[in-house]
Motif scaffolding. Structure first.
Motif, short mmCIF file in Angstrom:
data_model
loop_
_atom_site.label_atom_id
_atom_site.label_comp_id
_atom_site.label_asym_id
_atom_site.label_seq_id
_atom_site.Cartn_x
_atom_site.Cartn_y
_atom_site.Cartn_z
N PRO A 251 55.34 32.17 28.86
CA PRO A 251 56.59 32.24 29.64
C PRO A 251 56.51 31.53 30.99
N VAL A 252 55.43 31.72 31.72
CA VAL A 252 55.36 31.09 33.04
C VAL A 252 54.97 29.62 32.93
N ARG A 253 54.16 29.31 31.96
CA ARG A 253 53.74 27.91 31.82
C ARG A 253 54.95 27.00 31.58
N THR A 254 55.83 27.43 30.69
CA THR A 254 56.98 26.59 30.38
C THR A 254 57.91 26.45 31.59
N ALA A 255 57.89 27.42 32.48
CA ALA A 255 58.76 27.34 33.65
C ALA A 255 58.03 26.73 34.85
N GLY A 256 56.78 26.34 34.66
CA GLY A 256 56.03 25.72 35.76
C GLY A 256 55.68 26.69 36.88
N ILE A 257 55.59 27.98 36.57
CA ILE A 257 55.26 28.98 37.61
C ILE A 257 53.73 29.20 37.63
N PRO A 258 53.09 29.06 38.77
CA PRO A 258 51.65 29.31 38.81
C PRO A 258 51.31 30.80 38.74
N ILE A 259 50.13 31.08 38.22
CA ILE A 259 49.63 32.47 38.21
C ILE A 259 48.49 32.53 39.22
N ASN A 260 48.51 33.55 40.05
CA ASN A 260 47.42 33.72 41.00
C ASN A 260 46.67 35.00 40.64
N ILE A 261 45.40 34.85 40.25
CA ILE A 261 44.57 36.02 39.94
C ILE A 261 43.95 36.52 41.25
N ARG A 262 44.21 37.76 41.60
CA ARG A 262 43.74 38.29 42.89
C ARG A 262 43.00 39.61 42.71
N ASN A 263 42.25 39.97 43.74
CA ASN A 263 41.44 41.19 43.70
C ASN A 263 42.03 42.27 44.62
N THR A 264 42.49 43.37 44.03
CA THR A 264 43.07 44.46 44.81
C THR A 264 42.07 45.03 45.82
N ASN A 265 40.79 44.98 45.46
CA ASN A 265 39.77 45.54 46.34
C ASN A 265 39.30 44.55 47.40
N SER A 266 39.81 43.34 47.31
CA SER A 266 39.41 42.32 48.28
C SER A 266 40.57 41.34 48.47
N PRO A 267 41.68 41.86 49.04
CA PRO A 267 42.90 41.06 49.07
C PRO A 267 42.81 39.82 49.95
N GLU A 268 41.79 39.75 50.80
CA GLU A 268 41.66 38.56 51.65
C GLU A 268 41.16 37.36 50.85
N ASP A 269 40.58 37.59 49.67
CA ASP A 269 40.13 36.46 48.84
C ASP A 269 41.33 35.75 48.22
N ALA A 270 41.27 34.43 48.21
CA ALA A 270 42.41 33.65 47.70
C ALA A 270 42.54 33.73 46.17
N GLY A 271 41.46 34.08 45.50
CA GLY A 271 41.52 34.21 44.04
C GLY A 271 41.61 32.87 43.34
N THR A 272 42.08 32.91 42.12
CA THR A 272 42.21 31.67 41.32
C THR A 272 43.69 31.37 41.10
N MET A 273 44.06 30.11 41.31
CA MET A 273 45.42 29.66 41.01
C MET A 273 45.40 28.96 39.66
N ILE A 274 46.23 29.43 38.75
CA ILE A 274 46.38 28.75 37.46
C ILE A 274 47.67 27.94 37.56
N VAL A 275 47.54 26.65 37.45
CA VAL A 275 48.70 25.79 37.76
C VAL A 275 49.10 24.92 36.57
N PRO A 276 50.36 24.50 36.55
CA PRO A 276 50.76 23.54 35.52
C PRO A 276 49.96 22.26 35.69
N ASP A 277 49.77 21.57 34.62
CA ASP A 277 48.86 20.43 34.62
C ASP A 277 49.24 19.35 35.63
N SER A 278 50.53 19.11 35.80
CA SER A 278 50.95 18.01 36.65
C SER A 278 50.64 18.24 38.13
N ASP A 279 50.48 19.52 38.49
CA ASP A 279 50.25 19.84 39.89
C ASP A 279 48.96 19.27 40.45
N THR A 280 48.05 18.89 39.59
CA THR A 280 46.72 18.58 40.08
C THR A 280 46.48 17.09 40.27
#
Ligand code: ASP
Length: 442
Positions: A251-280
């Motif tokens: 659902p998000v991939r087709t709409a070009g929405i990135p997913i950000n994986i984050r840590n509730t116990n360490s919210p200051e960490d930027a986590g991982t951004m999963i992005v559409p291919d063209s963004d890179t």
């Protein structure tokens, strides 16, 4: 102002303390408007997730056994959370209804109540509206989520609501039966909500600070991947990386929405951004390698035949044999007079002899051998396209580690290099490549 959809996993909501952390995260950014909770997960390693308690309760109820003790434990988990959060809420009415329906409303209904109840609690604590997923997530009577209908319902329902909590994992079928996704399905709900409200990002809050470059059970303290494309994630997931529910990507991939994986116990960490291919494109800081994953349980069927390269239809005949026996071909590295087929070992169970004789009949090879215990290793990275000498570095590092390479396959996208090794060498191979590409640059 963009809209952020935030999904919290079970460990992020396992008790009142965790829920408070989640609430602080939500409230710290006004764009975090729609919240998708899982059911309370494990508070400590031997603990039982509420979803598992509900499944167990349902088993007893459906057999006509007494489940009151099991049900009491579920009630006390919620009551404890409510008391510790200090909110004025009673779930007694809901408990009575669930208890009464447990045996008859189905296994999926039972399991879904974990998210349902948690949603009510969290909505109350945040002061947000509770939107029952049964109203907005639509399933067919066969239990398949209906994308268009779901999107329309979500849009309509959320249009006038500034902030809401929509429980994950379940929805309702056209004929009114509560259905769930497969396990871990709250990820899917979050993705559907993000798509429907055209979120700027789908934040998936869990208990790790993002996706790691390699399995931490194999490599000591691997680094986090800062940015990964959907395509790379798919390659790594196929080789065993488990990050998100598979159906959460679409659902998000087709709409070009990135997913950000984050840590509730360490919210200051930027986590991982999963992005559409063209963004890179033009992403100069990208490492050559994004991730390394490996999986055991493959086998190879190696064939050799003089003048194989000029025998028209040879590969087709070989593939037909596999297709006729219902065996999926995973990889097919070849030479001038050699061809290997890599397959999932479990798909050959009980069919090995049949397969070999059928191949003999079909293509009459000079040599035909079966090789068990193969592991496949995927070295994935969009940075490989831009870097020369990557393959040389991979194989030099494996040679240095005295690892015998059985097979090499590079996808035409230059996004990955797949290497086959003996199962016993898999972990060492991952470590060698990690050292060569990651440790050496830290
Ligand atoms: N509670 C469900 C499960 O344990 C769904 C989820 O957490 O995503 O699988």
């Amino acid at each position: 102002m963009g809209i952020k959809v935030v999904k919290f996993g079970g460990s992020s909501l396992a008790d009142a303390n965790q829920i408070k952390k989640a609430a602080t995260i939500i409230k710290s950014d006004a764009e975090r408007r729609y919240v998708v909770p899982s059911a309370p997960g494990k508070r400590f390693s031997d603990d039982i997730k509420v979803t598992d308690m509900l499944y167990a309760c349902y088993e007893k109820a459906s057999l006509g056994e007494n489940f009151s003790e099991d049900f009491a434990k579920i009630m006390s988990r919620y009551n404890e959370i409510i008391a510790d959060l200090g909110i004025d809420l009673s779930l007694d009415e809901q408990f009575d209804k669930i208890r009464a329906n447990l045996a008859t409303a189905g296994r999926e209904y039972a399991a879904s109540r974990g998210e349902y109840l948690n949603g009510i609690v969290i909505a109350k604590y945040l002061g947000y509206e509770f939107v029952d997923a049964a109203e907005v997530i639509v399933f067919s009577d066969e239990g398949v989520m209906m994308r268009r209908e779901t999107r329309a319902k979500l849009r309509e329902r959320l249009a006038g609501i500034e902030r809401a909590v929509i429980p994950g994992f379940y929805g309702k079928s056209l004929s009114g039966v509560i259905r769930t996704f497969s396990r871990g399905g709250s990820d899917v709900t979050g993705s559907l909500v993000a798509r429907a409200v055209r979120a700027s990002v789908y934040e998936n809050w869990t208990d790790v600070s993002g996706i790691l470059v390699a399995d931490p059970r194999v490599v000591d303290s691997p680094i986090v991947i800062p940015v990964i494309t959907y395509k790379e994630l798919r390659e790594l997931s196929y080789m065993g990386f488990s990050v998100l529910h598979e159906d959460a990507i679409f659902p998000v991939r087709t709409a070009g929405i990135p997913i950000n994986i984050r840590n509730t116990n360490s919210p200051e960490d930027a986590g991982t951004m999963i992005v559409p291919d063209s963004d890179t494109d033009g992403d100069v800081a990208t490492r050559t390698i994004t991730g390394i994953a490996g999986k055991k349980g493959f086998c190879a069927i190696n064939m050799e035949k003089g003048m194989m390269n000029s025998e028209v239809g040879f590969v087709r005949d070989v593939l037909n044999v596999f297709a006729d026996l219902g065996i999926n071909v995973e990889h097919m590295p070849s030479g001038i007079d050699t061809l290997s087929i890599i397959a999932d070992a479990s798909s050959l169970e009980g069919k090995q002899e049949q397969l070999l004789s059928a191949l003999r009949r079909a293509v009459n090879p000079d040599v035909l051998e079966f090789e068990p215990e193969i592991a496949m290793l995927a070295v994935v990275g969009r940075g490989m396209r831009k870097t020369r000498g990557t393959a040389a570095r991979i194989f030099a590092s494996l040679a240095h580690g005295r690892i015998n390479v059985k097979m090499i396959d590079q996808g035409s996208s230059e996004l990955n290099v797949i290497v086959g090794v003996h199962e016993n060498d898999l972990h060492q191979a991952i470590r060698c490549i990690y050292d060569a590409f990651i440790s050496s640059t830290l």
